[in-house]
Write a protein that holds these residues in place. Structure first.
Motif, PDB file in Angstrom:
ATOM      1  N   LYS A  62     -23.126  24.391 -12.942  1.00 36.86           N
ATOM      2  CA  LYS A  62     -22.226  23.877 -13.945  1.00 36.86           C
ATOM      3  C   LYS A  62     -20.555  24.191 -13.610  1.00 36.86           C
ATOM      4  N   GLY A  65     -19.807  21.159 -11.752  1.00 35.03           N
ATOM      5  CA  GLY A  65     -19.734  20.003 -12.616  1.00 35.03           C
ATOM      6  C   GLY A  65     -18.404  19.914 -13.232  1.00 35.03           C
ATOM      7  N   ILE A  66     -17.787  21.106 -13.738  1.00 39.50           N
ATOM      8  CA  ILE A  66     -16.565  20.970 -14.533  1.00 39.50           C
ATOM      9  C   ILE A  66     -15.485  20.530 -13.589  1.00 39.50           C
ATOM     10  N   ALA A  69     -15.953  16.766 -12.542  1.00 44.41           N
ATOM     11  CA  ALA A  69     -15.260  16.038 -13.751  1.00 44.41           C
ATOM     12  C   ALA A  69     -13.896  15.992 -13.998  1.00 44.41           C
ATOM     13  N   VAL A  72     -12.310  14.270 -10.854  1.00 48.61           N
ATOM     14  CA  VAL A  72     -12.540  12.792 -10.444  1.00 48.61           C
ATOM     15  C   VAL A  72     -11.484  11.812 -10.601  1.00 48.61           C
ATOM     16  N   ALA A  73     -11.605  10.925  -9.822  1.00 44.15           N
ATOM     17  CA  ALA A  73     -10.349  10.026 -10.012  1.00 44.15           C
ATOM     18  C   ALA A  73      -9.034  10.277  -9.711  1.00 44.15           C
ATOM     19  N   ALA A 113     -23.239   9.284  -7.225  1.00 46.04           N
ATOM     20  CA  ALA A 113     -23.466   9.168  -8.695  1.00 46.04           C
ATOM     21  C   ALA A 113     -25.073   9.178  -8.877  1.00 46.04           C
ATOM     22  N   THR A 114     -25.895   8.495  -7.803  1.00 44.34           N
ATOM     23  CA  THR A 114     -27.139   8.648  -7.859  1.00 44.34           C
ATOM     24  C   THR A 114     -27.874  10.230  -7.759  1.00 44.34           C
ATOM     25  N   ALA A 117     -26.537  12.850 -10.710  1.00 43.91           N
ATOM     26  CA  ALA A 117     -27.528  12.815 -11.786  1.00 43.91           C
ATOM     27  C   ALA A 117     -28.599  13.460 -11.778  1.00 43.91           C
ATOM     28  N   VAL A 118     -29.338  13.232 -10.776  1.00 41.39           N
ATOM     29  CA  VAL A 118     -30.641  13.858 -10.252  1.00 41.39           C
ATOM     30  C   VAL A 118     -30.679  15.447 -10.256  1.00 41.39           C
ATOM     31  N   PHE A 121     -29.572  16.463 -14.018  1.00 43.38           N
ATOM     32  CA  PHE A 121     -30.634  16.126 -15.051  1.00 43.38           C
ATOM     33  C   PHE A 121     -32.210  16.416 -14.701  1.00 43.38           C
ATOM     34  N   GLY A 122     -32.223  16.866 -13.475  1.00 48.73           N
ATOM     35  CA  GLY A 122     -33.528  16.662 -12.827  1.00 48.73           C
ATOM     36  C   GLY A 122     -34.445  17.988 -13.003  1.00 48.73           C
ATOM     37  N   ARG A 125     -37.875  17.730 -14.457  1.00 50.92           N
ATOM     38  CA  ARG A 125     -38.183  16.407 -14.850  1.00 50.92           C
ATOM     39  C   ARG A 125     -38.437  15.392 -13.536  1.00 50.92           C
ATOM     40  N   VAL A 126     -38.105  15.855 -12.269  1.00 47.35           N
ATOM     41  CA  VAL A 126     -38.485  15.415 -11.295  1.00 47.35           C
ATOM     42  C   VAL A 126     -39.146  16.535 -10.281  1.00 47.35           C
TER      43      VAL A 126
END
Lengths: 511, 92
Positions: A62, A65-66, A69, A72-73, A113-114, A117-118, A121-122, A125-126
């Motif tokens: 987490k 991620g902060i 985000a 980024v850019a 990016a791929t 997300a996994v 969010f995974g 779920r995966v």
């Protein structure tokens, strides 16, 4: 000649680029380094199936991620600046930088990016295996992105695999492999990524120490510290090894930078490395002031760092500026003459070509080719301009090295007291640990100051000084955007710190 | 009579990936704030800074690469031209 250029504009453009690069670098090293540590935490969770390790992994994920985000850019702004403030440079290097930066964009998009997300969010779920694989791929992907931007930076420091096209005024890529495996780029990548790993370990140590001092999330904090300390200790060793490699490459390709960050004015055999000293910031190249107010040198160590062989000569700033016939070192004055010949012949080539006089154009081009390696020196007005700001380079280098020496000791102390199971009682260590993140950032920024200030006055080493790389703009235009960026980046930094502090305050989910 | 097989719903990989992302975005907590920060930041960067303050200097001043090349060559050789003008008693 340089006085013909608007130096105020150049300096504002430099300040703007330095500011955006430094702000950008607040976010990047944590992203590069913490992804590896998270991958290790995640692996331990998958191996043990422990919910505690899962919560620990999710917590650091987490915070990552902060940081990702918010950061980024932020690097894209530097690309904006290339096109606006540094258009001559941007035009001239477009062919070289196009491929690496395009690959960076594609790699970043598909890998990060791929799998990003996994990774987030995974959960449940995966499959656990694919989820773990994705976490590792985020680490690989983010570090692979760094390869390409550092290849571009390495090329500016040591422009290999290129040829200057006098018709298009562009450096064109002749050998992609030479550009990618440029030794300066390789040492830059390995040193940057390993120092980012070290920095991420310090980040985890700081937050975990805070929890231990507060008596919160004790088990999670102790576990985080053990993995981060082992990782940080290994990274520290690698940072030392790659730093040595970077200094060796400096001695080969940017000896002025090496001399500047060691404050070495007079070259010598068995040159000593300054272990501790206060550089005289008022000293100018060529004057007779002392270089240091005081200094303690380790005999022979700079020679070993530069040449890996005792008894060999390390050139000083004066040798490189004024030449040293005995050591076969050409001075900047002679290089300036050759550079001026290159510029004159380039101008003549252009005029002959326009007039349709092919024979004269070919002759001018031939002389240009003989002198083109010194092209950049032709724009200097005094040999002394070939030297970078010495005091800043010296101080930045020594701050970086001192901190880089302290960090492994901190990791060792954490490991020792963790092994003894008395870490909670070491309030002094935990207190010190909480500021390690800040000191790590100081070391990171200092490292880039060494790399970028130390290579001045060049935008492209020996070929293009920053004064010629700029656009024909007024200083006022750049000043306006400088302050806009200052406000924007400060807001982003405040946002990062406040969102992160809130999550740190909430802490990880307890099992 | 042929046995009637019950049709089981097995969405394609694309639909499953799409649902994975949609569901992931729906479950976000801190992520929602972060996405807002990202979107505002990108709007400021591309719709304000890039559009009004950071135009491509050579891209806006010239229409062809040939003109851009000539301009940059002019810039590189300007010191020599200035020196030549000075030596001939001309003004910069």
């Amino acid at each position: 000649m340089i006085e013909n250029f608007d130096l105020t504009m150049v300096n504002w453009a430099r300040a703007q680029f330095a500011m955006t690069a430094m702000y950008h670098w607040v976010f990047v090293p944590l992203t590069l380094g913490i992804t590896w540590i998270i991958a290790f935490y995640h692996t331990i969770y998958v191996k043990t199936g422990s919910e505690e390790w899962k919560n620990l992994t999710k917590f650091w994920m987490k915070l990552f991620g902060i940081n990702f985000a918010i950061g980024v850019a932020t690097g894209i702004i530097m690309e904006f600046e290339f096109g606006t403030n540094w258009s001559n440079y941007s035009w001239m290097v477009g062919d070289i930088f196009g491929a690496p930066l395009a690959i960076e964009g594609i790699a970043a998009f598909f890998l990060e990016a791929t799998f990003f997300a996994v990774m987030f969010f995974g959960w449940n779920r995966v499959s656990k295996g694919f989820h773990l694989f994705s976490t590792w791929m985020v680490a690989v992907g983010s570090n692979l992105s760094a390869v390409w931007i550092l290849v571009a930076n390495g090329w500016m420091q040591h422009p290999v695999g290129q040829a200057f096209n006098p018709d298009t005024a562009r450096f064109e890529m002749q050998n992609f492999t030479d550009v990618v495996f440029n030794p300066v780029a390789v040492s830059k990548f390995t040193h940057t990524t390993s120092s980012a790993m070290l920095f991420a370990a310090l980040f985890i140590i700081s937050i975990s120490s805070f929890y231990l001092l507060k008596g919160r999330h004790v088990k999670m904090a102790k576990r985080s510290i053990i993995v981060a300390s082992v990782f940080g200790l290994l990274a520290s060793g690698f940072v030392g090894f790659t730093g040595d490699e970077a200094a060796y490459e400096n001695a080969r390709h940017q000896p002025m930078k090496l001399a500047a960050f060691e404050g070495l004015y007079q070259g010598e055999k068995n040159a000593g490395l300054v272990a501790f000293g206060m550089v005289n910031s008022k000293k100018q190249v060529g004057d007779d002031q002392d270089a240091f107010h005081f200094e303690i040198r380790i005999p022979g160590l700079l020679t070993m760092l530069a040449n890996r062989k005792f008894g060999t000569f390390v050139p000083g700033i004066n040798d490189l500026v004024y030449g040293n016939a005995e050591q076969g070192i050409m001075g900047a004055a002679e290089k300036m003459e050759k550079g001026k010949v290159a510029i004159t012949q380039l101008d003549a080539y252009k005029k002959f070509k326009k007039a349709g006089d092919e024979a004269a154009a070919t002759a001018a081009l031939s002389i240009f080719d003989e002198n083109k390696d010194y092209l950049g020196y032709g724009f200097l007005t005094r040999p002394e301009e070939a030297a970078p700001p010495v005091a800043l380079s010296f101080n930045a280098f020594h701050i970086m090295v001192v901190l880089g020496t302290v960090f492994p000791l901190v990791f060792l102390a954490y490991l020792y007291f963790s092994y003894k199971d008395t870490l909670l009682e070491q309030k002094w260590l935990l207190g010190t640990g909480t500021i390690m993140f800040f000191l790590g950032m100081v070391a990171q920024q200092a490292g880039w100051v060494v790399a970028e200030v130390g290579r001045q006055p060049w935008a492209i080493q020996d070929l293009l000084p920053v004064t010629v790389a700029r656009s024909n703009l007024t200083a006022g235009t750049v000043q306006t955007t400088f302050f806009m960026f200052l406000v924007l980046f400060t807001i982003l930094l405040v946002a990062e710190i406040s969102i992160m502090l809130k999550q740190i305050s909430l802490g990880p989910k307890e099992s | 009579m042929e046995p009637v097989l019950e049709k089981t719903s097995h969405p394609s990989i694309f639909i499953r990936v799409f649902r994975f992302y949609v569901d992931g975005f729906r479950r976000m907590t801190v992520g929602r704030t972060l996405w807002k920060v990202i979107i505002v930041k990108l709007i400021i960067m591309f719709a304000v800074l890039k559009l009004f303050f950071f135009q491509d200097f050579l891209g806006t001043k010239f229409t062809t690469d040939e003109q851009r090349a000539d301009y940059v060559l002019e810039q590189i050789t300007a010191p020599i031209q200035a020196q030549s003008a000075l030596s001939q008693g001309g003004k910069l």
